[in-house]
Design a protein around this motif. Structure first.
Motif, PDB file in Angstrom:
ATOM      1  N   LEU A 119      29.615  22.568  -6.168  1.00  0.00           N
ATOM      2  CA  LEU A 119      30.192  23.524  -5.223  1.00  0.00           C
ATOM      3  C   LEU A 119      31.360  22.898  -4.466  1.00  0.00           C
ATOM      4  O   LEU A 119      32.383  23.540  -4.245  1.00  0.00           O
ATOM      5  N   GLU A 120      31.217  21.630  -4.079  1.00  0.00           N
ATOM      6  CA  GLU A 120      32.299  20.947  -3.385  1.00  0.00           C
ATOM      7  C   GLU A 120      33.494  20.746  -4.336  1.00  0.00           C
ATOM      8  O   GLU A 120      34.653  20.909  -3.938  1.00  0.00           O
ATOM      9  N   VAL A 121      33.196  20.396  -5.591  1.00  0.00           N
ATOM     10  CA  VAL A 121      34.279  20.250  -6.579  1.00  0.00           C
ATOM     11  C   VAL A 121      35.019  21.578  -6.716  1.00  0.00           C
ATOM     12  O   VAL A 121      36.254  21.632  -6.748  1.00  0.00           O
ATOM     13  N   CYS A 122      34.253  22.676  -6.774  1.00  0.00           N
ATOM     14  CA  CYS A 122      34.863  24.000  -6.914  1.00  0.00           C
ATOM     15  C   CYS A 122      35.761  24.313  -5.719  1.00  0.00           C
ATOM     16  O   CYS A 122      36.871  24.814  -5.878  1.00  0.00           O
ATOM     17  N   ARG A 123      35.278  23.998  -4.535  1.00  0.00           N
ATOM     18  CA  ARG A 123      36.095  24.261  -3.342  1.00  0.00           C
ATOM     19  C   ARG A 123      37.409  23.484  -3.412  1.00  0.00           C
ATOM     20  O   ARG A 123      38.475  24.008  -3.078  1.00  0.00           O
ATOM     21  N   GLN A 124      37.328  22.232  -3.843  1.00  0.00           N
ATOM     22  CA  GLN A 124      38.555  21.429  -3.927  1.00  0.00           C
ATOM     23  C   GLN A 124      39.486  21.961  -5.017  1.00  0.00           C
ATOM     24  O   GLN A 124      40.697  21.993  -4.843  1.00  0.00           O
ATOM     25  N   LEU A 125      38.901  22.374  -6.151  1.00  0.00           N
ATOM     26  CA  LEU A 125      39.735  22.921  -7.227  1.00  0.00           C
ATOM     27  C   LEU A 125      40.373  24.243  -6.799  1.00  0.00           C
ATOM     28  O   LEU A 125      41.539  24.516  -7.120  1.00  0.00           O
ATOM     29  N   ARG A 126      39.619  25.050  -6.056  1.00  0.00           N
ATOM     30  CA  ARG A 126      40.141  26.351  -5.631  1.00  0.00           C
ATOM     31  C   ARG A 126      41.327  26.200  -4.672  1.00  0.00           C
ATOM     32  O   ARG A 126      42.149  27.108  -4.547  1.00  0.00           O
ATOM     33  N   ALA A 127      41.398  25.063  -3.997  1.00  0.00           N
ATOM     34  CA  ALA A 127      42.552  24.814  -3.131  1.00  0.00           C
ATOM     35  C   ALA A 127      43.799  24.503  -3.959  1.00  0.00           C
ATOM     36  O   ALA A 127      44.919  24.551  -3.457  1.00  0.00           O
ATOM     37  N   LEU A 128      43.578  24.190  -5.251  1.00  0.00           N
ATOM     38  CA  LEU A 128      44.682  23.795  -6.116  1.00  0.00           C
ATOM     39  C   LEU A 128      45.087  24.888  -7.097  1.00  0.00           C
ATOM     40  O   LEU A 128      46.237  24.946  -7.528  1.00  0.00           O
ATOM     41  N   THR A 129      44.126  25.734  -7.489  1.00  0.00           N
ATOM     42  CA  THR A 129      44.375  26.566  -8.670  1.00  0.00           C
ATOM     43  C   THR A 129      43.482  27.806  -8.710  1.00  0.00           C
ATOM     44  O   THR A 129      42.406  27.825  -8.091  1.00  0.00           O
ATOM     45  N   THR A 130      43.949  28.827  -9.453  1.00  0.00           N
ATOM     46  CA  THR A 130      43.098  29.989  -9.728  1.00  0.00           C
ATOM     47  C   THR A 130      42.523  29.920 -11.144  1.00  0.00           C
ATOM     48  O   THR A 130      41.989  30.906 -11.646  1.00  0.00           O
ATOM     49  N   THR A 131      42.645  28.771 -11.787  1.00  0.00           N
ATOM     50  CA  THR A 131      42.080  28.592 -13.130  1.00  0.00           C
ATOM     51  C   THR A 131      40.609  29.049 -13.138  1.00  0.00           C
ATOM     52  O   THR A 131      39.842  28.669 -12.253  1.00  0.00           O
ATOM     53  N   PRO A 132      40.219  29.864 -14.128  1.00  0.00           N
ATOM     54  CA  PRO A 132      38.827  30.334 -14.156  1.00  0.00           C
ATOM     55  C   PRO A 132      37.832  29.179 -14.197  1.00  0.00           C
ATOM     56  O   PRO A 132      38.040  28.180 -14.888  1.00  0.00           O
ATOM     57  N   ILE A 133      36.766  29.341 -13.434  1.00  0.00           N
ATOM     58  CA  ILE A 133      35.703  28.333 -13.378  1.00  0.00           C
ATOM     59  C   ILE A 133      34.381  28.999 -13.737  1.00  0.00           C
ATOM     60  O   ILE A 133      34.023  30.030 -13.161  1.00  0.00           O
ATOM     61  N   ILE A 134      33.676  28.416 -14.705  1.00  0.00           N
ATOM     62  CA  ILE A 134      32.329  28.866 -15.052  1.00  0.00           C
ATOM     63  C   ILE A 134      31.355  27.788 -14.600  1.00  0.00           C
ATOM     64  O   ILE A 134      31.479  26.629 -14.999  1.00  0.00           O
ATOM     65  N   PHE A 135      30.398  28.184 -13.767  1.00  0.00           N
ATOM     66  CA  PHE A 135      29.374  27.234 -13.321  1.00  0.00           C
ATOM     67  C   PHE A 135      28.286  27.082 -14.376  1.00  0.00           C
ATOM     68  O   PHE A 135      27.916  28.049 -15.049  1.00  0.00           O
ATOM     69  N   LEU A 136      27.772  25.869 -14.480  1.00  0.00           N
ATOM     70  CA  LEU A 136      26.574  25.589 -15.266  1.00  0.00           C
ATOM     71  C   LEU A 136      25.465  25.255 -14.283  1.00  0.00           C
ATOM     72  O   LEU A 136      25.661  24.425 -13.393  1.00  0.00           O
ATOM     73  N   THR A 137      24.333  25.895 -14.437  1.00  0.00           N
ATOM     74  CA  THR A 137      23.237  25.613 -13.504  1.00  0.00           C
ATOM     75  C   THR A 137      21.891  25.687 -14.203  1.00  0.00           C
ATOM     76  O   THR A 137      21.701  26.488 -15.112  1.00  0.00           O
ATOM     77  N   SER A 138      20.969  24.854 -13.757  1.00  0.00           N
ATOM     78  CA  SER A 138      19.595  24.907 -14.273  1.00  0.00           C
ATOM     79  C   SER A 138      18.688  25.671 -13.337  1.00  0.00           C
ATOM     80  O   SER A 138      17.522  25.851 -13.620  1.00  0.00           O
ATOM     81  N   ARG A 139      19.220  26.081 -12.204  1.00  0.00           N
ATOM     82  CA  ARG A 139      18.364  26.689 -11.186  1.00  0.00           C
ATOM     83  C   ARG A 139      18.682  28.167 -11.045  1.00  0.00           C
ATOM     84  O   ARG A 139      19.744  28.529 -10.550  1.00  0.00           O
ATOM     85  N   THR A 140      17.744  29.010 -11.426  1.00  0.00           N
ATOM     86  CA  THR A 140      17.999  30.442 -11.309  1.00  0.00           C
ATOM     87  C   THR A 140      18.123  30.857  -9.845  1.00  0.00           C
ATOM     88  O   THR A 140      18.788  31.833  -9.538  1.00  0.00           O
ATOM     89  N   ASP A 141      17.512  30.077  -8.935  1.00  0.00           N
ATOM     90  CA  ASP A 141      17.614  30.454  -7.530  1.00  0.00           C
ATOM     91  C   ASP A 141      18.996  30.165  -6.955  1.00  0.00           C
ATOM     92  O   ASP A 141      19.304  30.566  -5.839  1.00  0.00           O
ATOM     93  N   GLU A 142      19.830  29.457  -7.713  1.00  0.00           N
ATOM     94  CA  GLU A 142      21.193  29.205  -7.242  1.00  0.00           C
ATOM     95  C   GLU A 142      22.143  30.332  -7.612  1.00  0.00           C
ATOM     96  O   GLU A 142      23.245  30.412  -7.085  1.00  0.00           O
ATOM     97  N   VAL A 143      21.720  31.201  -8.547  1.00  0.00           N
ATOM     98  CA  VAL A 143      22.672  32.112  -9.161  1.00  0.00           C
ATOM     99  C   VAL A 143      23.327  33.038  -8.155  1.00  0.00           C
ATOM    100  O   VAL A 143      24.553  33.221  -8.152  1.00  0.00           O
ATOM    101  N   ASP A 144      22.531  33.644  -7.256  1.00  0.00           N
ATOM    102  CA  ASP A 144      23.132  34.562  -6.290  1.00  0.00           C
ATOM    103  C   ASP A 144      24.160  33.859  -5.426  1.00  0.00           C
ATOM    104  O   ASP A 144      25.210  34.402  -5.120  1.00  0.00           O
TER     105      ASP A 144
END
Lengths: 227, 88
Positions: free
Chosen positions: A62-87
């Protein structure tokens, strides 16, 4: 030249599996095993799409995403093992465009990447068009949204949803039409429309704008702008 | 996908190495990562075993002894799968 996908995951086996699948589909792959090396790899390679694991070590996804979002609108797909994180991933401040839960099928990864890449290409091919509705201006060529003349930062997915609504300002756009328009032929959970619309609505409201993406029960969403 | 089949023994071996080599405090994060790996490499029995370990880890009533017993059981399933995939 092949489109480039940056895979940021601390598990070598996962990177390798994704890499093989996407290379077979014609993509160029760049790998990173941590958040900081992922951000460095973004600067060095200017990828067309980023696959980002949430469960990274010292700097989480999430922190990496925040830093990337400050740089770019390049699409980001998250990978997660936790279904409770999805929302949290798709609904709130994370800034991702899509998510894939582990364990995953390589075919699903390729399908999701293809879908987001096609969305980007469609956007690039559109002729220059500016849409205005109330205080909101959306420029598809510059990929910019302004609210009362001030820039409004949106993710690619939020931008595409707003565009779909602004193209049809006087009618309700069905949830299925939004899914097809924004996510292409991905047949995933239609819940994503609701959470991304909610995030778009919150961003516009927080910036002092009107209510957008008003739900029409059982049908879909309309642009709104009713204050 | 041939690549997946070829890599399964190494993925199982790595899962055993990670799960057996970590402390009790590290185990939740390690099990979390390992479950994604073995599932993605289409090892359903191994995945089910690691998910059971994660269930025990997530149960507030679990004691350290419960967790170690679950880890031991999970490792036995992974080693059996490893042995099976190696001899295929």
């Amino acid at each position: 030249m092949s489109e480039t996908v940056l895979v940021i995951d601390d598990q070598a086996d996962v990177r390798q599996l994704i890499g093989v699948a996407l290379k077979e589909a014609g993509y160029r792959i760049v790998e990173a095993d941590s958040g900081p090396t992922g951000i460095d790899a973004y600067h060095a390679n200017a990828p067309d799409l980023i696959l980002l694991d949430i469960g990274l070590g010292s700097m989480d996804g999430l922190e990496v995403c925040r830093q990337l979002r400050a740089l770019t609108t390049t699409p980001i797909i998250f990978l997660t093992s936790r279904t409770d994180e999805v929302d949290e991933l798709v609904g709130f401040a994370a800034g991702g465009d899509d998510y894939i839960t582990k364990p995953f099928s390589p075919k699903v990864v390729v399908a999701r990447v293809n879908s987001l890449m096609r969305r980007n290409q469609r956007g690039d091919e559109n002729s220059k068009t500016v849409y205005t509705a109330g205080p909101i201006t959306l420029d598809t060529d510059a990929h910019e949204v302004q609210l009362d003349g001030e820039p409004l930062e949106l993710t690619r997915t939020e931008f595409d949803l707003l565009l779909a609504l602004m193209e049809n300002p006087s009618r309700v756009v069905t949830r299925e039409a939004l899914l097809q328009r924004v996510w292409g032929d991905w047949y995933g959970d239609s819940h994503v429309v609701e959470v991304h619309i909610s995030r778009l609505r919150n961003k516009v409201k927080k910036a002092g704008g009107p209510s957008v993406g008003v739900a029409v029960r059982g049908v879909g969403y309309k642009l709104g702008l009713d204050g | 996908m041939a690549f997946i089949r070829e890599r399964q023994p190494e993925v199982l071996a790595e899962a055993v190495r990670q799960l057996s080599g970590c402390s009790l405090q590290q185990l939740p994060e390690v099990a979390h990562a390992v479950s994604g790996n073995v599932g993605s490499y289409q090892l359903p029995e191994a995945h089910a075993a690691v998910m059971e370990l994660r269930r025990v880890l997530g149960d507030p009533a679990s004691t350290a002894a419960d967790v170690e017993a679950a880890r031991s059981l999970t490792l036995s399933v992974l080693r059996a799968s490893e042995s099976g995939s190696t001899h295929e």
